[in-house]
Design a protein around this motif. Structure first.
Motif, PDB file in Angstrom:
ATOM      1  N   HIS A  31       0.856  -1.182   0.000  1.00  0.00           N
ATOM      2  CA  HIS A  31       0.000   0.000   0.000  1.00  0.00           C
ATOM      3  C   HIS A  31       0.893   1.232   0.000  1.00  0.00           C
ATOM      4  N   HIS A  32       0.274   2.435  -0.075  1.00  0.00           N
ATOM      5  CA  HIS A  32       1.062   3.655  -0.243  1.00  0.00           C
ATOM      6  C   HIS A  32       1.821   4.058   1.009  1.00  0.00           C
ATOM      7  N   CYS A  33       1.591   3.382   2.130  1.00  0.00           N
ATOM      8  CA  CYS A  33       2.285   3.708   3.381  1.00  0.00           C
ATOM      9  C   CYS A  33       3.387   2.708   3.718  1.00  0.00           C
ATOM     10  N   GLU A  34       3.783   1.899   2.769  1.00  0.00           N
ATOM     11  CA  GLU A  34       4.902   0.974   2.977  1.00  0.00           C
ATOM     12  C   GLU A  34       5.610   0.730   1.655  1.00  0.00           C
ATOM     13  N   GLY A  35       6.929   0.614   1.706  1.00  0.00           N
ATOM     14  CA  GLY A  35       7.673   0.293   0.494  1.00  0.00           C
ATOM     15  C   GLY A  35       9.094   0.804   0.533  1.00  0.00           C
ATOM     16  N   ALA A  69       1.499   6.103  12.279  1.00  0.00           N
ATOM     17  CA  ALA A  69       2.747   5.951  13.022  1.00  0.00           C
ATOM     18  C   ALA A  69       3.726   5.045  12.287  1.00  0.00           C
ATOM     19  N   ALA A  70       5.006   5.262  12.572  1.00  0.00           N
ATOM     20  CA  ALA A  70       6.065   4.439  11.978  1.00  0.00           C
ATOM     21  C   ALA A  70       6.021   3.041  12.577  1.00  0.00           C
ATOM     22  N   ASN A  71       6.031   2.030  11.697  1.00  0.00           N
ATOM     23  CA  ASN A  71       5.979   0.638  12.149  1.00  0.00           C
ATOM     24  C   ASN A  71       7.341  -0.036  12.129  1.00  0.00           C
ATOM     25  N   GLY A  72       8.181   0.308  11.151  1.00  0.00           N
ATOM     26  CA  GLY A  72       9.451  -0.392  11.035  1.00  0.00           C
ATOM     27  C   GLY A  72      10.329   0.182   9.942  1.00  0.00           C
ATOM     28  N   THR A  73      11.548  -0.363   9.882  1.00  0.00           N
ATOM     29  CA  THR A  73      12.545   0.060   8.896  1.00  0.00           C
ATOM     30  C   THR A  73      12.962  -1.126   8.037  1.00  0.00           C
ATOM     31  N   PRO A  74      12.043  -1.693   7.274  1.00  0.00           N
ATOM     32  CA  PRO A  74      12.382  -2.873   6.464  1.00  0.00           C
ATOM     33  C   PRO A  74      13.401  -2.520   5.386  1.00  0.00           C
ATOM     34  N   SER A  75      14.149  -3.520   4.947  1.00  0.00           N
ATOM     35  CA  SER A  75      15.076  -3.305   3.840  1.00  0.00           C
ATOM     36  C   SER A  75      14.296  -3.007   2.569  1.00  0.00           C
ATOM     37  N   GLY A  76      14.797  -2.056   1.794  1.00  0.00           N
ATOM     38  CA  GLY A  76      14.150  -1.736   0.533  1.00  0.00           C
ATOM     39  C   GLY A  76      14.200  -2.868  -0.469  1.00  0.00           C
ATOM     40  N   THR A  77      15.074  -3.859  -0.238  1.00  0.00           N
ATOM     41  CA  THR A  77      15.202  -4.986  -1.160  1.00  0.00           C
ATOM     42  C   THR A  77      14.042  -5.965  -1.041  1.00  0.00           C
ATOM     43  N   LEU A  78      13.174  -5.773  -0.036  1.00  0.00           N
ATOM     44  CA  LEU A  78      12.000  -6.643   0.106  1.00  0.00           C
ATOM     45  C   LEU A  78      10.961  -6.355  -0.964  1.00  0.00           C
ATOM     46  N   TYR A  79      11.024  -5.177  -1.561  1.00  0.00           N
ATOM     47  CA  TYR A  79       9.959  -4.722  -2.443  1.00  0.00           C
ATOM     48  C   TYR A  79      10.377  -4.891  -3.897  1.00  0.00           C
ATOM     49  N   LYS A  80       9.760  -5.868  -4.541  1.00  0.00           N
ATOM     50  CA  LYS A  80      10.117  -6.255  -5.898  1.00  0.00           C
ATOM     51  C   LYS A  80       9.160  -5.623  -6.923  1.00  0.00           C
ATOM     52  N   PHE A 113      28.439   7.941  -1.184  1.00  0.00           N
ATOM     53  CA  PHE A 113      29.708   7.251  -1.399  1.00  0.00           C
ATOM     54  C   PHE A 113      29.563   5.778  -1.037  1.00  0.00           C
ATOM     55  N   ASN A 114      29.911   4.924  -1.972  1.00  0.00           N
ATOM     56  CA  ASN A 114      29.980   3.480  -1.728  1.00  0.00           C
ATOM     57  C   ASN A 114      28.672   2.920  -1.162  1.00  0.00           C
ATOM     58  N   CYS A 115      27.561   3.304  -1.775  1.00  0.00           N
ATOM     59  CA  CYS A 115      26.267   2.759  -1.374  1.00  0.00           C
ATOM     60  C   CYS A 115      25.520   2.330  -2.626  1.00  0.00           C
ATOM     61  N   PHE A 116      25.001   1.100  -2.606  1.00  0.00           N
ATOM     62  CA  PHE A 116      24.377   0.532  -3.796  1.00  0.00           C
ATOM     63  C   PHE A 116      22.939   0.101  -3.463  1.00  0.00           C
ATOM     64  N   HIS A 117      22.236  -0.417  -4.466  1.00  0.00           N
ATOM     65  CA  HIS A 117      20.812  -0.711  -4.280  1.00  0.00           C
ATOM     66  C   HIS A 117      20.546  -1.872  -3.324  1.00  0.00           C
ATOM     67  N   ASN A 118      21.556  -2.660  -2.996  1.00  0.00           N
ATOM     68  CA  ASN A 118      21.344  -3.691  -1.976  1.00  0.00           C
ATOM     69  C   ASN A 118      21.286  -3.091  -0.574  1.00  0.00           C
ATOM     70  N   GLU A 119      21.473  -1.750  -0.489  1.00  0.00           N
ATOM     71  CA  GLU A 119      21.365  -1.043   0.782  1.00  0.00           C
ATOM     72  C   GLU A 119      20.234  -0.017   0.760  1.00  0.00           C
ATOM     73  N   ASP A 120      19.300  -0.157  -0.181  1.00  0.00           N
ATOM     74  CA  ASP A 120      18.179   0.775  -0.248  1.00  0.00           C
ATOM     75  C   ASP A 120      17.347   0.712   1.034  1.00  0.00           C
ATOM     76  N   ALA A 121      16.916   1.877   1.508  1.00  0.00           N
ATOM     77  CA  ALA A 121      16.106   1.961   2.724  1.00  0.00           C
ATOM     78  C   ALA A 121      14.634   1.715   2.412  1.00  0.00           C
ATOM     79  N   GLY A 122      13.937   1.152   3.377  1.00  0.00           N
ATOM     80  CA  GLY A 122      12.500   0.958   3.284  1.00  0.00           C
ATOM     81  C   GLY A 122      11.805   1.603   4.473  1.00  0.00           C
ATOM     82  N   ALA A 123      10.506   1.721   4.386  1.00  0.00           N
ATOM     83  CA  ALA A 123       9.733   2.306   5.483  1.00  0.00           C
ATOM     84  C   ALA A 123       8.371   1.628   5.556  1.00  0.00           C
ATOM     85  N   SER A 124       7.893   1.436   6.763  1.00  0.00           N
ATOM     86  CA  SER A 124       6.571   0.856   6.987  1.00  0.00           C
ATOM     87  C   SER A 124       5.813   1.744   7.967  1.00  0.00           C
TER      88      SER A 124
END
Length: 344
Positions: A31-35, A69-80, A113-124
């Motif tokens: 949904h629009h509040c997670e990803g 409210a903020a639920n969590g800080t999931p990895s952005g790599t969860l979202y395909k 610097f030295n950050c790639f898409h396997n370190e993308d941030a997520g939000a829930s």
């Protein structure tokens, strides 16, 4: 004089102005509040590095997007699917104090610097409950109601169409919109205020409140014109990992992706509903023995706190948290073993 003008222009279009004009979105979530978190810079969307990313930063994103409210800080790599290789990582080392109104107001490093898409941030974030379907056979079918000034009211069928129904179904995490009609019969009519009328959606909006409409309660509609919506049953179930189709770890299909179900609140009545829906017989193993036999799953955890009376014909008719909301690990995945023989 010309030189002075260009110096002023260069200063006024420096990093501070660019940051204030940036925007944020969450993509590929349920949904629009997670990803996956993305910010817009110079007209281009890019990701956020998870270096330093924490729940305080997520709280600011939730506030900026009008979510709960903020639920969590999931990895952005969860979202395909994942971010494309040529998509930039715009910022890293975000440091919010939690009081900011926008992510752009937080301390952040634009020199990634030295950050790639396997370190993308997520939000829930929690979804603020502003729309619901009531008095139907399940949460995905019923009379449309919206919340305004802490009071629930109905929506007039005048101007309402399948595009608006599509937005409601998407917002509730249900399947595609199948039907919309007016509540001509008293059994499905609401009470209280009729909040909205002449709702005009394109079908692409994330929430019903994003669609243009007449001002709140400015209408002459009666409850005979209350809008009713039927969304597609989003629940497709299977049991995986067992010796036959009636045993294994429970998986549900949502947005084209299979995920597991958390066992918080799960009991024998929920087992009965799943076995019945799958056309199997009675549950055989205890919940604890089934979990031990089939072990944990992988991937998404779609459902949590499922509550059934045992009389439902489908798991969709049972109460549960919003899709993707949970505080579980895969050690809590529901597993079950039904008789492969349906009772006559």
């Amino acid at each position: 004089m010309a030189l002075l003008f260009f110096l002023i222009l260069a200063i006024s279009t420096g990093p501070g102005l660019l940051e204030s004009s940036s925007s944020v979105r969450l993509v590929r979530g349920p949904h629009h509040c997670e990803g996956r978190v993305e910010v817009k810079r110079n007209g281009q969307w890019g990701t956020v590095c998870d270096d330093g990313w924490d729940l305080t930063d997520v709280a600011v994103v939730c506030r900026e997007l009008g979510c709960g409210a903020a639920n969590g800080t999931p990895s952005g790599t969860l979202y395909k699917p994942l971010a494309e290789e040529n998509q930039p990582v715009h910022i890293q080392d975000v440091d919010c104090n939690g009081m900011e109104d926008t992510l752009a107001q937080c301390v952040q490093d634009d020199d990634v610097f030295n950050c790639f898409h396997n370190e993308d941030a997520g939000a829930s974030c929690e979804i603020p409950e502003t729309v619901r379907l009531v008095d139907g056979p399940g949460r995905c079918t019923g009379r449309v109601e919206v919340k305004h000034q802490d009071q629930w009211g109905t929506v007039c069928q005048a101007g309402w169409n399948l595009r608006a129904a599509k937005v409601v179904c998407r917002q509730l995490g249900c399947g595609r919109a199948i039907l919309t009609r007016a509540c001509c019969d008293k059994a499905c009519q609401g009470q209280g205020p009729t909040w909205l009328s002449q709702v005009s959606c394109s079908g692409r909006e994330l929430t019903l409140h994003s669609c243009p409409s007449r001002p709140w309660q400015k209408n002459n509609c009666t409850h005979e014109e209350d809008a009713w919506v039927q969304c597609e049953d989003p629940f497709e179930l299977k049991l995986e990992g067992g010796e036959h189709r009636c045993s294994g770890r429970l998986a549900v299909l949502h947005k084209g992706e299979w995920g597991s179900v958390c066992d918080d609140g799960w009991g024998e009545t929920e087992n009965l509903v799943v076995c019945r829906q799958l056309g199997c017989g009675e549950p055989l193993l205890s919940i604890a023995k089934a979990k031990k036999q089939f072990g944990p799953g992988v991937g998404r955890i779609w459902l949590d706190e499922v509550r059934c009376s045992g009389m439902e014909q489908s798991l969709e008719q049972c109460q549960h948290r919003f899709w993707g909301y949970h505080d579980c690990t895969h050690k809590e995945d529901v597993a079950m073993n039904c008789s492969p023989f349906r009772p006559s």
